[in-house]
Write an enzyme that holds these catalytic residues in place. Structure first.
Site, PDB file in Angstrom:
ATOM      1  N   ARG A  58      37.568  62.148  38.745  1.00 56.39           N
ATOM      2  CA  ARG A  58      37.878  61.389  37.524  1.00 56.39           C
ATOM      3  C   ARG A  58      39.370  61.482  37.217  1.00 56.39           C
ATOM      4  O   ARG A  58      39.953  60.604  36.602  1.00 56.39           O
ATOM      5  CB  ARG A  58      37.032  61.882  36.340  1.00 56.39           C
ATOM      6  CG  ARG A  58      37.348  61.167  35.034  1.00 56.39           C
ATOM      7  CD  ARG A  58      36.178  61.115  34.038  1.00 56.39           C
ATOM      8  NE  ARG A  58      35.432  62.349  33.957  1.00 56.39           N
ATOM      9  CZ  ARG A  58      35.864  63.469  33.353  1.00 56.39           C
ATOM     10  NH1 ARG A  58      37.044  63.487  32.767  1.00 56.39           N
ATOM     11  NH2 ARG A  58      35.113  64.553  33.337  1.00 56.39           N
ATOM     12  N   TYR A 110      39.910  34.663  28.194  1.00 57.73           N
ATOM     13  CA  TYR A 110      38.685  35.027  28.909  1.00 57.73           C
ATOM     14  C   TYR A 110      37.607  35.419  27.886  1.00 57.73           C
ATOM     15  O   TYR A 110      37.861  36.227  26.987  1.00 57.73           O
ATOM     16  CB  TYR A 110      38.987  36.184  29.861  1.00 57.73           C
ATOM     17  CG  TYR A 110      37.771  36.682  30.589  1.00 57.73           C
ATOM     18  CD1 TYR A 110      37.155  35.892  31.550  1.00 57.73           C
ATOM     19  CD2 TYR A 110      37.229  37.921  30.305  1.00 57.73           C
ATOM     20  CE1 TYR A 110      36.019  36.335  32.210  1.00 57.73           C
ATOM     21  CE2 TYR A 110      36.094  38.375  30.968  1.00 57.73           C
ATOM     22  CZ  TYR A 110      35.500  37.576  31.920  1.00 57.73           C
ATOM     23  OH  TYR A 110      34.378  38.022  32.568  1.00 57.73           O
ATOM     24  N   ASP A 182      47.606  39.450  30.648  1.00 53.08           N
ATOM     25  CA  ASP A 182      46.520  39.431  31.624  1.00 53.08           C
ATOM     26  C   ASP A 182      46.987  38.541  32.778  1.00 53.08           C
ATOM     27  O   ASP A 182      47.072  37.318  32.645  1.00 53.08           O
ATOM     28  CB  ASP A 182      45.245  38.885  30.962  1.00 53.08           C
ATOM     29  CG  ASP A 182      44.030  38.936  31.904  1.00 53.08           C
ATOM     30  OD1 ASP A 182      44.228  38.901  33.132  1.00 53.08           O
ATOM     31  OD2 ASP A 182      42.895  38.999  31.398  1.00 53.08           O
ATOM     32  N   LYS A 207      38.921  39.707  40.997  1.00 51.54           N
ATOM     33  CA  LYS A 207      39.253  38.324  41.307  1.00 51.54           C
ATOM     34  C   LYS A 207      40.181  38.248  42.525  1.00 51.54           C
ATOM     35  O   LYS A 207      39.768  38.584  43.612  1.00 51.54           O
ATOM     36  CB  LYS A 207      39.831  37.655  40.067  1.00 51.54           C
ATOM     37  CG  LYS A 207      39.057  37.958  38.762  1.00 51.54           C
ATOM     38  CD  LYS A 207      37.637  37.394  38.755  1.00 51.54           C
ATOM     39  CE  LYS A 207      36.786  37.910  37.601  1.00 51.54           C
ATOM     40  NZ  LYS A 207      37.315  37.708  36.261  1.00 51.54           N
TER      41      LYS A 207
HETATM   42  C1  PLP Z   1      37.147  38.261  35.014  1.00 53.24           C
HETATM   43  C2  PLP Z   1      38.248  38.413  34.053  1.00 53.24           C
HETATM   44  C3  PLP Z   1      38.350  39.547  33.248  1.00 53.24           C
HETATM   45  C4  PLP Z   1      37.303  40.649  33.266  1.00 53.24           C
HETATM   46  O1  PLP Z   1      37.250  41.318  34.489  1.00 53.24           O
HETATM   47  P1  PLP Z   1      35.901  41.965  35.120  1.00 53.24           P
HETATM   48  O2  PLP Z   1      36.391  42.567  36.382  1.00 53.24           O
HETATM   49  O3  PLP Z   1      34.908  40.876  35.303  1.00 53.24           O
HETATM   50  O4  PLP Z   1      35.429  42.980  34.121  1.00 53.24           O
HETATM   51  C5  PLP Z   1      39.439  39.637  32.409  1.00 53.24           C
HETATM   52  N1  PLP Z   1      40.376  38.664  32.353  1.00 53.24           N
HETATM   53  C6  PLP Z   1      40.296  37.555  33.106  1.00 53.24           C
HETATM   54  C7  PLP Z   1      41.360  36.516  33.015  1.00 53.24           C
HETATM   55  C8  PLP Z   1      39.231  37.390  33.982  1.00 53.24           C
HETATM   56  O5  PLP Z   1      39.153  36.276  34.728  1.00 53.24           O
END
Ligand code: PLP
Length: 399
Positions: A58, A110, A182, A207
């Site tokens: 952790r 998101y 983000d 992603k």
């Molecule tokens: C998918 C996504 C998230 C969240 O991520 P997870 O890995 O699904 O928890 C946050 N911001 C954006 C822009 C995303 O496309």
């Protein structure tokens, strides 16, 4: 764990080279080209008060550390912290704030972030207000004495609105609040928020960074050590640490990020132009296309200034809801699935999937209607993708 390339060598190398070799560590004397998966929860101590640098996974894990160093290098950050998911990263980030704090967020965001802010941050006394951050005047006007951060997506999900990161960084600095970006859609290959003045860049590593729809991951990348110290303390305390296997998969994904992204955005530009042509037909089936690389996109010039590409996400509206449903049901090469950024092309229905929990009146106001579809363009052959979309939109007979 020192990088075998050494800090001095890293400086002169291009992104593509660092994405491949930034992951090499000298922890293994075999000469293995890939980082081993240290599937160990704990590590033995050589003596009392002594540590190998690894105590408990952790706190530290060698596979995760190689991933974190790679992401920090690519983002140009001081540190990167790897989480189980993007949402876990954002949830940990929100622990920086206390009851009574105010946060400004992009008004097209998101859906999971919106749900976190309303269902969790709200109950914790953190007030989030939504602003069109592509309007610098509006963003500045939204700052209050208790504003602690601005949380920005660019381009936004799903409406592809582009915000000026450097200008937002300027107003955040003036008022002493953090700028959080983000960067999931563009990745550090196409945009580096920290170099543009952001304090924290974050990712859903699920992603583009992972890129193969086979692992979940999230990252917080910090510009300065004091931010990273606070976040690392919260991280080890709350415990959403990515496991060694997923850390390995994301590291492997990052090696091909530049080549995947080049191909994906090349395909996306061609599909966006083709969709745009469809809007010019008589009684068009496709009525609007949102892609920052299109000539009439309001964010085109800004995208060219602050990023080196437009990414591979396209949103578009169909004439009516029935046609939107028809496209989702008829696609064959493109898969009807949530998520984005992977090598397979995916089509999503934001109103029922990613943005299901956003209030209906808010969705309607932002254009997230029952006619809107979102396409994450993959690496398939462009002819196959176009033919698939054509048959999905017009039916087999007309193709
Ligand atoms: C998918 C996504 C998230 C969240 O991520 P997870 O890995 O699904 O928890 C946050 N911001 C954006 C822009 C995303 O496309």
């Amino acid at each position: 764990m020192p990088n075998t390339l050494g800090d001095n060598h890293v400086k002169g190398l291009a992104f593509e080279t660092l994405a491949l070799h930034g992951t090499r560590t000298n922890a293994d004397k075999t000469g293995a080209l890939t980082t081993p998966i240290y599937q160990s929860a704990t590590f033995a101590h050589p003596g009392v008060g002594r540590s190998t640098g690894f105590d408990y996974s952790r706190l530290q894990n060698p596979t995760r550390q190689a991933l974190e160093e790679t992401v920090a290098t690519l983002e140009g950050g001081d540190d990167a912290i790897a989480f189980t998911t993007g949402m876990a990263a954002i949830a940990c980030l929100m622990e920086l704030f206390a009851p009574g704090d105010h946060i400004i967020a992009s008004d097209d965001l998101y859906g999971g972030s919106v749900r976190l802010f309303s269902a969790v941050s709200g109950k914790n006394g953190i007030d989030v207000s939504y602003v069109d951050t592509s309007d610098i005047g509006a963003a500045r006007a939204a700052i209050r004495p208790n504003t602690k951060a601005m949380f920005v997506e660019t381009p936004t999900n799903p409406m592809m609105i582009v915000s000026d990161v450097a200008a937002l960084a300027g107003i955040c600095k003036e008022s002493g609040c953090l700028l959080i970006v983000d960067n999931t859609f563009l990745t550090p290959y196409l945009m580096k928020p920290i170099a543009l003045g952001a304090d924290i860049a974050l990712h859903s590593g699920t992603k583009y960074l992972g890129g193969h729809n086979d692992a979940l991951a999230g990252f917080l990348v910090t510009a300065r050590p004091e931010l990273s110290e606070r976040l690392r303390y919260l991280y080890k305390t709350t415990g959403a640490c990515i496991g060694p296997m997923d850390a390995y998969l994301v590291l492997r994904g990052i090696k091909t990020l530049p080549v995947r992204m080049d191909r994906q955005q090349g395909n996306a530009m061609e599909i966006a132009r083709w969709l745009k042509e469809q809007t010019r037909r008589a009684d068009p089936a496709v009525t609007a296309v949102y892609y920052p690389g299109l000539d009439d996109h309001p964010g085109l010039e800004l995208s060219k200034r602050q990023a080196s590409g437009f990414g591979a996400m396209i949103s578009f509206t169909m004439k009516d809801e029935a046609l939107a449903h028809g496209v989702l049901e008829r696609v064959r090469v493109v898969q009807f699935a949530e998520s984005l950024g992977g090598i397979e092309s995916l089509i999503t229905y934001p109103t029922m999937q990613t943005h299901a929990d956003v209030p209906p009146e808010v969705k309607e106001a932002r254009g997230i209607t029952s006619k809107l579809l979102r396409l994450s363009v993959g690496i398939e052959n462009i002819k196959d993708l176009k033919a698939d979309l054509e048959q999905a939109i017009y039916g087999e007979s007309q193709t």
